[in-house]
Design a protein around this motif. Structure first.
Motif, PDB file in Angstrom:
ATOM      1  N   GLU A 130      -7.494 -17.382  20.924  1.00  0.00           N
ATOM      2  CA  GLU A 130      -8.202 -16.997  22.145  1.00  0.00           C
ATOM      3  C   GLU A 130      -8.910 -15.656  21.995  1.00  0.00           C
ATOM      4  O   GLU A 130     -10.071 -15.498  22.415  1.00  0.00           O
ATOM      5  CB  GLU A 130      -7.217 -16.945  23.310  1.00  0.00           C
ATOM      6  CG  GLU A 130      -6.694 -18.311  23.731  1.00  0.00           C
ATOM      7  CD  GLU A 130      -5.493 -18.218  24.655  1.00  0.00           C
ATOM      8  OE1 GLU A 130      -5.140 -17.075  25.064  1.00  0.00           O
ATOM      9  OE2 GLU A 130      -4.903 -19.266  24.957  1.00  0.00           O
ATOM     10  N   ARG A 131      -8.237 -14.681  21.387  1.00  0.00           N
ATOM     11  CA  ARG A 131      -8.842 -13.355  21.263  1.00  0.00           C
ATOM     12  C   ARG A 131     -10.013 -13.353  20.291  1.00  0.00           C
ATOM     13  O   ARG A 131     -11.030 -12.687  20.513  1.00  0.00           O
ATOM     14  CB  ARG A 131      -7.781 -12.340  20.853  1.00  0.00           C
ATOM     15  CG  ARG A 131      -6.771 -12.069  21.951  1.00  0.00           C
ATOM     16  CD  ARG A 131      -5.858 -10.911  21.629  1.00  0.00           C
ATOM     17  NE  ARG A 131      -6.608  -9.651  21.466  1.00  0.00           N
ATOM     18  CZ  ARG A 131      -6.033  -8.487  21.210  1.00  0.00           C
ATOM     19  NH1 ARG A 131      -4.706  -8.412  21.083  1.00  0.00           N
ATOM     20  NH2 ARG A 131      -6.759  -7.396  21.070  1.00  0.00           N
ATOM     21  N   ALA A 132      -9.885 -14.099  19.202  1.00  0.00           N
ATOM     22  CA  ALA A 132     -10.992 -14.171  18.248  1.00  0.00           C
ATOM     23  C   ALA A 132     -12.206 -14.857  18.868  1.00  0.00           C
ATOM     24  O   ALA A 132     -13.345 -14.395  18.714  1.00  0.00           O
ATOM     25  CB  ALA A 132     -10.546 -14.921  16.992  1.00  0.00           C
ATOM     26  N   GLN A 133     -11.971 -15.932  19.577  1.00  0.00           N
ATOM     27  CA  GLN A 133     -13.073 -16.655  20.208  1.00  0.00           C
ATOM     28  C   GLN A 133     -13.713 -15.819  21.317  1.00  0.00           C
ATOM     29  O   GLN A 133     -14.944 -15.785  21.461  1.00  0.00           O
ATOM     30  CB  GLN A 133     -12.596 -17.994  20.767  1.00  0.00           C
ATOM     31  CG  GLN A 133     -13.730 -18.850  21.325  1.00  0.00           C
ATOM     32  CD  GLN A 133     -13.233 -20.205  21.798  1.00  0.00           C
ATOM     33  OE1 GLN A 133     -12.075 -20.363  22.149  1.00  0.00           O
ATOM     34  NE2 GLN A 133     -14.123 -21.176  21.808  1.00  0.00           N
ATOM     35  N   ALA A 134     -12.875 -15.141  22.103  1.00  0.00           N
ATOM     36  CA  ALA A 134     -13.403 -14.316  23.188  1.00  0.00           C
ATOM     37  C   ALA A 134     -14.254 -13.171  22.664  1.00  0.00           C
ATOM     38  O   ALA A 134     -15.273 -12.795  23.256  1.00  0.00           O
ATOM     39  CB  ALA A 134     -12.250 -13.765  24.022  1.00  0.00           C
ATOM     40  N   ALA A 135     -13.859 -12.620  21.524  1.00  0.00           N
ATOM     41  CA  ALA A 135     -14.578 -11.469  20.965  1.00  0.00           C
ATOM     42  C   ALA A 135     -15.908 -11.865  20.346  1.00  0.00           C
ATOM     43  O   ALA A 135     -16.889 -11.104  20.425  1.00  0.00           O
ATOM     44  CB  ALA A 135     -13.702 -10.773  19.924  1.00  0.00           C
ATOM     45  N   HIS A 136     -15.966 -13.037  19.726  1.00  0.00           N
ATOM     46  CA  HIS A 136     -17.146 -13.373  18.934  1.00  0.00           C
ATOM     47  C   HIS A 136     -17.797 -14.722  19.275  1.00  0.00           C
ATOM     48  O   HIS A 136     -18.864 -15.028  18.744  1.00  0.00           O
ATOM     49  CB  HIS A 136     -16.785 -13.347  17.447  1.00  0.00           C
ATOM     50  CG  HIS A 136     -16.321 -12.000  16.988  1.00  0.00           C
ATOM     51  ND1 HIS A 136     -17.159 -10.920  16.878  1.00  0.00           N
ATOM     52  CD2 HIS A 136     -15.084 -11.553  16.629  1.00  0.00           C
ATOM     53  CE1 HIS A 136     -16.478  -9.860  16.459  1.00  0.00           C
ATOM     54  NE2 HIS A 136     -15.212 -10.210  16.298  1.00  0.00           N
ATOM     55  N   GLY A 137     -17.160 -15.521  20.102  1.00  0.00           N
ATOM     56  CA  GLY A 137     -17.758 -16.794  20.502  1.00  0.00           C
ATOM     57  C   GLY A 137     -17.604 -17.905  19.497  1.00  0.00           C
ATOM     58  O   GLY A 137     -17.747 -19.077  19.831  1.00  0.00           O
ATOM     59  N   ARG A 138     -17.295 -17.557  18.273  1.00  0.00           N
ATOM     60  CA  ARG A 138     -17.103 -18.554  17.230  1.00  0.00           C
ATOM     61  C   ARG A 138     -16.224 -17.948  16.138  1.00  0.00           C
ATOM     62  O   ARG A 138     -16.021 -16.732  16.090  1.00  0.00           O
ATOM     63  CB  ARG A 138     -18.430 -18.997  16.611  1.00  0.00           C
ATOM     64  CG  ARG A 138     -19.060 -17.965  15.684  1.00  0.00           C
ATOM     65  CD  ARG A 138     -20.335 -18.472  15.030  1.00  0.00           C
ATOM     66  NE  ARG A 138     -20.643 -17.762  13.803  1.00  0.00           N
ATOM     67  CZ  ARG A 138     -21.309 -16.631  13.729  1.00  0.00           C
ATOM     68  NH1 ARG A 138     -21.760 -16.059  14.836  1.00  0.00           N
ATOM     69  NH2 ARG A 138     -21.542 -16.066  12.552  1.00  0.00           N
ATOM     70  N   VAL A 139     -15.717 -18.800  15.255  1.00  0.00           N
ATOM     71  CA  VAL A 139     -14.999 -18.364  14.066  1.00  0.00           C
ATOM     72  C   VAL A 139     -15.475 -19.243  12.910  1.00  0.00           C
ATOM     73  O   VAL A 139     -15.474 -20.468  13.020  1.00  0.00           O
ATOM     74  CB  VAL A 139     -13.473 -18.489  14.233  1.00  0.00           C
ATOM     75  CG1 VAL A 139     -12.769 -18.240  12.901  1.00  0.00           C
ATOM     76  CG2 VAL A 139     -12.960 -17.519  15.281  1.00  0.00           C
TER      77      VAL A 139
END
Length: 262
Positions: free
Chosen positions: A77-86
């Protein structure tokens, strides 16, 4: 270093550790736009984050316990929230268990290996896999071991979970391929990390092994950089037709067969 990972958003677990930290700095040097660093220790993450930023990437340290499903979900959740994608996940987090004989193996040590090596790999793979599938693809990378090819004494939990992880990697590679997601594993032999040092009885012995490691035909232990370079290759477009693969980085250890004269 080049720009093999230019513009990519990369998540690295165990980001404060030997392999994870070097992999993070390598990703930044290879042009990653951002590196999300996950670890249970804020103190371990801080210097790695500083080096990632200095290399021109954007570091996001995340203190989280990946030994729980909730911790894995929080990282996704935090990675997606920060950057929109991984674009890439590299799972290097490991349990710092010292070798213990099978008949003396505590339930807690076994459970810890299962939680962080096997369960976390599933939860992170499913979570980030969903993010990647929604954004056109990505790469999931895991840390295996040559223990998948033969057991070492005192490493029952480690051997069992790494072997199970290899099966999971292959299953994910097959199922996620239609979504443009590649899944691979890097399996090192002996690497000069704090975890390996738990097996060594003295600093003198550790220094000797660094200078001469007869187990490997190449005559030395692996460095964290050796493993990081393997991850960087598999994360890059140069490996675009490689999935379901176990890349062994062991200096030839598993290629040799001992004879009575050795």
């Amino acid at each position: 270093m080049g720009v093999r990972l230019a513009g990519k958003i990369i998540v690295i677990t165990g980001g404060g550790g030997g392999i994870g930290g070097v992999t993070a700095v390598t990703a930044a040097a290879e042009g990653a736009k951002a590196v999300v660093l996950a670890d249970v220790s804020a103190a371990a993450l801080a210097p790695v984050a500083e080096r990632v930023d200095s290399a021109g990437s954007e570091a996001l340290p995340v203190v989280v316990d990946l030994g729980t499903p909730a911790g894995c979900a929080e990282l996704v959740e935090r990675a997606q929230a920060a950057h929109g994608r991984v674009d890439v996940l590299v799972h290097t987090a490991a349990v710092p268990n010292a070798p213990t004989g099978f008949l003396s193996l505590p339930d807690t040590a076994w459970a810890g290996e299962v939680a962080l090596t096997l369960n976390a790999s599933f939860h992170l793979g499913r979570g980030f896999g969903r993010v990647m599938a929604a954004n056109g693809g990505g790469v999931l990378l895991y840390t295996g071991s040559i223990a998948t090819m033969g057991a070492g004494r005192g490493l029952a939990g480690y051997t069992a979970t790494k072997t199970g992880l290899l099966g999971l990697v292959r299953a994910m590679a097959v199922e996620l391929a239609p979504h443009g997601i590649r899944v691979n594993m890097v399996s090192p032999g002996a690497v000069d990390t704090p975890r390996y040092r738990l097996r060594i009885t003295s600093d003198t012995e550790m220094r000797r092994l660094r200078e001469h490691f007869p187990v490997a035909p190449l005559g030395r232990m692996a460095t964290p950089q050796d493993v990081a370079d393997a991850f960087a290759f598999l994360a890059s477009d140069a490996a675009s037709y490689i999935t379901g693969h176990n890349l062994v980085v062991d200096g030839g250890t598993t290629a040799q067969v001992k004879t009575p004269d050795d």
